[in-house]
Scaffold this motif. Structure first.
Motif, mmCIF file in Angstrom:
data_model
loop_
_atom_site.group_PDB
_atom_site.id
_atom_site.type_symbol
_atom_site.label_atom_id
_atom_site.label_comp_id
_atom_site.label_asym_id
_atom_site.label_seq_id
_atom_site.Cartn_x
_atom_site.Cartn_y
_atom_site.Cartn_z
ATOM 1 N N GLU A 112 0.587 -1.147 -0.096
ATOM 2 C CA GLU A 112 -0.027 0.058 -0.114
ATOM 3 C C GLU A 112 0.651 1.133 -0.036
ATOM 4 O OE1 GLU A 112 -2.242 -0.365 3.355
ATOM 5 O OE2 GLU A 112 -3.570 -2.159 2.579
ATOM 6 N N ALA A 113 2.166 0.986 0.027
ATOM 7 C CA ALA A 113 2.845 2.296 0.014
ATOM 8 C C ALA A 113 3.190 2.807 -1.453
ATOM 9 C CB ALA A 113 4.314 1.930 0.483
ATOM 10 N N ALA A 114 3.937 4.230 -1.299
ATOM 11 C CA ALA A 114 4.236 4.609 -2.837
ATOM 12 C C ALA A 114 5.023 3.986 -3.638
ATOM 13 C CB ALA A 114 4.385 6.202 -2.354
ATOM 14 N N PRO A 115 4.754 3.680 -4.706
ATOM 15 C CA PRO A 115 5.713 3.170 -5.494
ATOM 16 C C PRO A 115 7.265 3.651 -5.539
ATOM 17 C CG PRO A 115 4.152 3.948 -7.141
ATOM 18 C CD PRO A 115 4.021 4.443 -5.696
ATOM 19 N N VAL A 116 8.003 2.579 -5.693
ATOM 20 C CA VAL A 116 9.558 3.116 -5.788
ATOM 21 C C VAL A 116 10.041 2.724 -7.056
ATOM 22 C CG1 VAL A 116 10.031 3.106 -3.357
ATOM 23 C CG2 VAL A 116 10.384 0.912 -4.579
ATOM 24 N N SER A 117 11.233 3.084 -7.533
ATOM 25 C CA SER A 117 12.066 2.975 -8.700
ATOM 26 C C SER A 117 12.355 1.363 -8.726
ATOM 27 C CB SER A 117 12.827 3.659 -8.941
ATOM 28 O OG SER A 117 14.251 3.618 -8.424
ATOM 29 N N LEU A 118 12.692 0.839 -9.938
ATOM 30 C CA LEU A 118 13.017 -0.379 -10.179
ATOM 31 C C LEU A 118 14.400 -0.497 -9.538
ATOM 32 C CD1 LEU A 118 12.597 -3.490 -11.344
ATOM 33 C CD2 LEU A 118 13.617 -2.665 -13.366
ATOM 34 N N ASP A 119 15.274 0.419 -9.880
ATOM 35 C CA ASP A 119 16.706 0.511 -9.366
ATOM 36 C C ASP A 119 16.855 0.364 -7.809
ATOM 37 O OD1 ASP A 119 17.819 0.617 -11.758
ATOM 38 O OD2 ASP A 119 17.924 2.543 -11.931
ATOM 39 N N GLU A 120 15.768 0.996 -7.179
ATOM 40 C CA GLU A 120 15.717 1.054 -5.827
ATOM 41 C C GLU A 120 15.443 -0.393 -5.116
ATOM 42 O OE1 GLU A 120 13.647 3.196 -2.049
ATOM 43 O OE2 GLU A 120 13.487 4.193 -3.873
ATOM 44 N N GLY A 155 18.171 -7.848 1.431
ATOM 45 C CA GLY A 155 17.144 -8.348 2.144
ATOM 46 C C GLY A 155 15.889 -8.845 1.342
ATOM 47 N N ASP A 156 14.592 -8.967 1.864
ATOM 48 C CA ASP A 156 13.297 -9.424 1.359
ATOM 49 C C ASP A 156 12.680 -8.211 0.880
ATOM 50 O OD1 ASP A 156 11.204 -10.933 0.504
ATOM 51 O OD2 ASP A 156 10.318 -10.654 2.345
ATOM 52 N N VAL A 157 12.303 -8.271 -0.648
ATOM 53 C CA VAL A 157 11.769 -7.119 -1.068
ATOM 54 C C VAL A 157 10.263 -7.700 -1.785
ATOM 55 C CG1 VAL A 157 13.764 -5.970 -1.954
ATOM 56 C CG2 VAL A 157 12.583 -7.673 -3.464
ATOM 57 N N GLU A 158 9.909 -8.820 -1.576
ATOM 58 C CA GLU A 158 8.436 -9.361 -2.067
ATOM 59 C C GLU A 158 7.348 -8.385 -1.645
ATOM 60 O OE1 GLU A 158 6.503 -13.185 -3.566
ATOM 61 O OE2 GLU A 158 7.579 -13.483 -1.674
ATOM 62 N N TYR A 159 6.617 -8.264 -2.527
ATOM 63 C CA TYR A 159 5.280 -7.209 -2.331
ATOM 64 C C TYR A 159 5.663 -5.862 -2.232
ATOM 65 C CZ TYR A 159 3.458 -11.829 -1.292
ATOM 66 O OH TYR A 159 2.776 -13.064 -1.301
ATOM 67 N N THR A 160 6.982 -5.523 -2.351
ATOM 68 C CA THR A 160 7.216 -4.006 -2.608
ATOM 69 C C THR A 160 6.484 -3.460 -3.657
ATOM 70 O OG1 THR A 160 9.454 -4.362 -1.570
ATOM 71 C CG2 THR A 160 9.161 -2.483 -2.724
ATOM 72 N N ARG A 161 5.925 -2.194 -3.504
ATOM 73 C CA ARG A 161 5.289 -1.470 -4.467
ATOM 74 C C ARG A 161 6.212 -0.875 -5.622
ATOM 75 N NH1 ARG A 161 1.081 2.713 -4.733
ATOM 76 N NH2 ARG A 161 -0.259 2.381 -6.459
ATOM 77 N N VAL A 162 6.179 -0.895 -6.961
ATOM 78 C CA VAL A 162 7.251 -0.343 -7.802
ATOM 79 C C VAL A 162 6.537 0.285 -9.051
ATOM 80 C CG1 VAL A 162 7.654 -2.595 -8.838
ATOM 81 C CG2 VAL A 162 9.671 -1.117 -9.040
ATOM 82 N N GLU A 163 7.256 1.294 -9.542
ATOM 83 C CA GLU A 163 6.834 1.912 -10.629
ATOM 84 C C GLU A 163 7.999 1.749 -11.999
ATOM 85 O OE1 GLU A 163 4.862 6.061 -12.605
ATOM 86 O OE2 GLU A 163 5.312 5.684 -10.559
ATOM 87 N N VAL A 164 7.472 1.187 -13.161
ATOM 88 C CA VAL A 164 8.520 0.994 -14.046
ATOM 89 C C VAL A 164 8.226 1.275 -15.454
ATOM 90 C CG1 VAL A 164 9.995 -1.156 -14.970
ATOM 91 C CG2 VAL A 164 9.172 -1.528 -12.502
ATOM 92 N N PRO A 165 9.003 2.357 -16.017
ATOM 93 C CA PRO A 165 8.522 2.431 -17.637
ATOM 94 C C PRO A 165 9.460 1.709 -18.307
ATOM 95 C CG PRO A 165 10.074 4.183 -16.511
ATOM 96 C CD PRO A 165 9.581 3.113 -15.399
#
Length: 255
Positions: free
Chosen positions: A55-63, A71-81
């Motif tokens: 539910e967090a604001a999406p971060v970049s793919l590089d981040e 560490g674990d990043v599963e379910y992290t919200r991401v924005e990818v062009p």
């Protein structure tokens, strides 16, 4: 020792092993119930963390890639062009309760000169499996995807093997999908999938694939399991009390 003392000694001895076994059983059952309560606390924390990520604001793919190294990043919200390649779609068998037999469409998105990330675009029924039957067609599409990170899955015991030759997949095999579409030695694969989320405000009914049809569900039934173990412990205690009461009544009843 009189005959009466001997009989009482044997009667007491008759409660020794039932008592010891009952204590052992109670220790095991209560221990299992307490362990399940501990697992409930752990699962609650995991679910809370995953929900906050999704539910967090999406971060970049590089981040996300940088975070995945530590560490674990599963379910992290991401924005990818990037550029989606529909001509290399892969189809995961995913019948839907509302729409019927169909597939989750996985397509590679080029996000760099040689870098690709695979995106789960959503569900399509059988009649829209071919990209030529959809608005985007079967070529490349410049697009920005917002979604959550999902990891490659493991094949379960009763899950069929993926049929690479017929492009029919039964479990999320990231390396297998990529190797079936590209030469891995000449491309850079992002080490996770992205599951596209529904477009804000919805999408036209005729637009396929439909994202968001495969809901992520994390079950937490450990409290129920704990109650089961505690209930069995209470039942065992009840049986033991009834057994002792019967023995004591037998002692009081003259032969």
């Amino acid at each position: 020792m009189t005959q009466s003392d001997s009989q009482q000694s044997h009667q007491k001895l008759g409660l020794l092993w039932p008592s010891l076994l009952t204590l052992l059983g109670l220790a095991i059952l209560i221990g299992l119930g307490t362990w399940q309560m501990g697992r409930k606390v752990e699962k609650d924390a995991i679910i809370s963390r995953l929900h906050s990520r999704a539910e967090a604001a999406p971060v970049s793919l590089d981040e996300v890639i940088a975070r995945s190294r530590d560490g674990d990043v599963e379910y992290t919200r991401v924005e990818v062009p990037g550029i989606l390649h529909h001509e290399k779609e892969r189809y995961l068998y995913a019948p839907h309760q509302g729409y019927g037999p169909g597939y989750d469409v996985f397509a590679p998105m080029r996000v760099g000169e040689k870098r690709y990330v695979w995106v789960n675009l959503g569900y399509v029924p059988e009649r829209f499996k071919s990209p030529d039957t959809r608005p985007a067609g079967g070529g490349a599409e410049d697009r920005t995807i917002i979604g959550i990170v999902r990891l490659s899955a493991k094949q379960e015991t009763f899950t069929p093997d993926n049929n690479v030759a017929d492009n029919l997949w039964y479990w999320r095999d990231l390396a297998g999908m990529h190797a079936s579409a590209f030469d891995p030695s000449k491309t850079d694969l992002v080490p996770f999938f992205i599951e596209a989320e529904p477009v804000a405000g919805g999408v036209p009914a005729a637009e396929w694939p439909k994202p968001g049809t495969s809901k992520v569900k994390i079950f937490n039934r450990h409290f129920e399991y704990a109650l089961t173990w505690y209930g069995l412990a209470l039942t065992l205690l009840g049986v033991y009390v009834a057994f002792v009461w019967h023995r004591l009544e037998s002692r009081r009843t003259p032969e």
